[in-house]
Scaffold this motif. Structure first.
Motif, PDB file in Angstrom:
ATOM      1  N   THR A  34      27.847  78.931  -5.349  1.00 56.45           N
ATOM      2  CA  THR A  34      27.653  78.673  -3.772  1.00 56.45           C
ATOM      3  C   THR A  34      27.864  76.970  -3.731  1.00 56.45           C
ATOM      4  O   THR A  34      27.716  76.310  -4.226  1.00 56.45           O
ATOM      5  N   ASP A  35      27.811  76.824  -2.195  1.00 61.91           N
ATOM      6  CA  ASP A  35      27.878  75.394  -1.988  1.00 61.91           C
ATOM      7  C   ASP A  35      26.717  74.939  -2.292  1.00 61.91           C
ATOM      8  O   ASP A  35      26.474  73.483  -2.701  1.00 61.91           O
ATOM      9  N   ARG A  40      23.443  70.880  -5.804  1.00 62.29           N
ATOM     10  CA  ARG A  40      22.724  70.622  -6.783  1.00 62.29           C
ATOM     11  C   ARG A  40      23.510  70.256  -8.056  1.00 62.29           C
ATOM     12  O   ARG A  40      22.758  68.979  -8.759  1.00 62.29           O
ATOM     13  N   MET A  41      24.538  70.591  -8.509  1.00 58.54           N
ATOM     14  CA  MET A  41      25.216  69.949  -9.648  1.00 58.54           C
ATOM     15  C   MET A  41      25.600  68.569  -9.431  1.00 58.54           C
ATOM     16  O   MET A  41      25.584  67.840 -10.493  1.00 58.54           O
ATOM     17  N   SER A  46      24.692  62.571 -10.213  1.00 61.88           N
ATOM     18  CA  SER A  46      24.448  61.430  -9.680  1.00 61.88           C
ATOM     19  C   SER A  46      23.041  60.753 -10.196  1.00 61.88           C
ATOM     20  O   SER A  46      22.974  59.641 -10.552  1.00 61.88           O
ATOM     21  N   ALA A  47      22.087  61.787 -10.413  1.00 62.99           N
ATOM     22  CA  ALA A  47      20.717  61.345 -11.127  1.00 62.99           C
ATOM     23  C   ALA A  47      21.122  61.009 -12.667  1.00 62.99           C
ATOM     24  O   ALA A  47      20.391  59.788 -13.113  1.00 62.99           O
ATOM     25  N   ARG A  58      25.804  57.410  -4.627  1.00 62.78           N
ATOM     26  CA  ARG A  58      26.083  58.406  -3.667  1.00 62.78           C
ATOM     27  C   ARG A  58      27.192  59.538  -4.083  1.00 62.78           C
ATOM     28  O   ARG A  58      27.843  59.206  -4.979  1.00 62.78           O
ATOM     29  N   TRP A  59      27.118  60.522  -3.302  1.00 64.51           N
ATOM     30  CA  TRP A  59      28.162  61.489  -3.705  1.00 64.51           C
ATOM     31  C   TRP A  59      28.646  62.187  -2.296  1.00 64.51           C
ATOM     32  O   TRP A  59      28.155  62.050  -1.523  1.00 64.51           O
ATOM     33  N   ALA A  60      29.823  62.567  -2.641  1.00 61.68           N
ATOM     34  CA  ALA A  60      30.743  63.541  -1.688  1.00 61.68           C
ATOM     35  C   ALA A  60      31.279  64.630  -2.179  1.00 61.68           C
ATOM     36  O   ALA A  60      31.954  64.433  -3.187  1.00 61.68           O
ATOM     37  N   ILE A  61      31.386  65.682  -1.285  1.00 59.88           N
ATOM     38  CA  ILE A  61      32.176  67.023  -1.828  1.00 59.88           C
ATOM     39  C   ILE A  61      33.197  67.204  -0.807  1.00 59.88           C
ATOM     40  O   ILE A  61      32.592  67.375   0.645  1.00 59.88           O
ATOM     41  N   MET A  62      34.276  67.262  -0.971  1.00 56.85           N
ATOM     42  CA  MET A  62      35.372  67.632   0.207  1.00 56.85           C
ATOM     43  C   MET A  62      36.036  68.947  -0.363  1.00 56.85           C
ATOM     44  O   MET A  62      37.019  68.922  -1.325  1.00 56.85           O
TER      45      MET A  62
END
Length: 75
Positions: A34-35, A40-41, A46-47, A58-62
Protein backbone atom coordinates in the motif's frame (compact mmCIF):
# COMPACT_ATOMS: atom_id res chain seq x y z
CA UNK A 1 31.30 -2.55 -0.87
CA UNK A 2 31.44 -2.96 -4.61
CA UNK A 3 28.66 -2.07 -7.02
CA UNK A 4 28.39 -5.72 -8.07
CA UNK A 5 27.75 -6.79 -4.50
CA UNK A 6 24.99 -4.21 -4.17
CA UNK A 7 23.35 -5.33 -7.41
CA UNK A 8 23.68 -8.96 -6.39
CA UNK A 9 22.03 -8.33 -3.02
CA UNK A 10 19.19 -6.39 -4.64
CA UNK A 11 18.56 -9.13 -7.20
CA UNK A 12 18.76 -11.77 -4.48
CA UNK A 13 16.16 -9.87 -2.46
CA UNK A 14 13.88 -9.64 -5.48
CA UNK A 15 14.21 -13.40 -6.01
CA UNK A 16 13.35 -14.03 -2.37
CA UNK A 17 10.22 -11.92 -2.67
CA UNK A 18 9.18 -13.93 -5.73
CA UNK A 19 9.80 -17.17 -3.88
CA UNK A 20 7.53 -16.04 -1.04
CA UNK A 21 4.61 -15.89 -3.47
CA UNK A 22 4.75 -19.67 -3.99
CA UNK A 23 2.71 -21.80 -1.57
CA UNK A 24 2.05 -25.50 -1.19
CA UNK A 25 -1.16 -24.93 -3.16
CA UNK A 26 0.53 -23.33 -6.15
CA UNK A 27 1.33 -19.78 -7.09
CA UNK A 28 -0.54 -16.85 -5.61
CA UNK A 29 -0.38 -13.20 -6.49
CA UNK A 30 2.51 -11.33 -4.89
CA UNK A 31 1.63 -8.80 -2.19
CA UNK A 32 1.28 -5.29 -3.60
CA UNK A 33 2.38 -2.79 -0.93
CA UNK A 34 0.00 0.00 0.00
CA UNK A 35 1.03 3.65 -0.21
CA UNK A 36 1.43 3.63 3.58
CA UNK A 37 3.76 0.61 3.45
CA UNK A 38 5.87 2.24 0.74
CA UNK A 39 6.12 5.44 2.80
CA UNK A 40 7.12 3.43 5.88
CA UNK A 41 9.87 1.62 3.94
CA UNK A 42 11.11 4.94 2.54
CA UNK A 43 11.18 6.45 6.06
CA UNK A 44 13.17 3.42 7.24
CA UNK A 45 15.70 3.90 4.44
CA UNK A 46 15.97 7.60 5.30
CA UNK A 47 16.62 6.70 8.97
CA UNK A 48 19.25 4.15 7.93
CA UNK A 49 21.04 6.75 5.81
CA UNK A 50 20.98 9.18 8.76
CA UNK A 51 22.41 6.51 11.07
CA UNK A 52 25.19 5.67 8.62
CA UNK A 53 26.06 9.11 7.24
CA UNK A 54 24.61 11.58 9.75
CA UNK A 55 22.71 14.70 8.83
CA UNK A 56 19.08 15.05 7.86
CA UNK A 57 17.55 13.16 4.95
CA UNK A 58 14.47 13.92 2.86
CA UNK A 59 12.53 11.60 0.63
CA UNK A 60 10.02 11.85 -2.19
CA UNK A 61 7.84 9.23 -3.84
CA UNK A 62 6.51 9.88 -7.35
CA UNK A 63 4.24 6.98 -8.24
CA UNK A 64 3.38 8.25 -11.71
CA UNK A 65 7.06 8.54 -12.69
CA UNK A 66 7.98 5.39 -10.69
CA UNK A 67 10.72 7.21 -8.79
CA UNK A 68 11.68 7.11 -5.12
CA UNK A 69 14.35 9.53 -3.92
CA UNK A 70 16.16 9.68 -0.59
CA UNK A 71 18.52 12.65 -0.49
CA UNK A 72 20.56 14.44 2.14
CA UNK A 73 19.18 17.80 3.21
CA UNK A 74 22.09 20.23 3.52
CA UNK A 75 19.96 23.18 4.66
Amino acid sequence: MSTDTTRRSILGGAAAIGAMAVTAFGVRAAHVPTDEEIERMTEQLSAAMKARHGGNWRWAIMHKEQIVMVIRDYQ
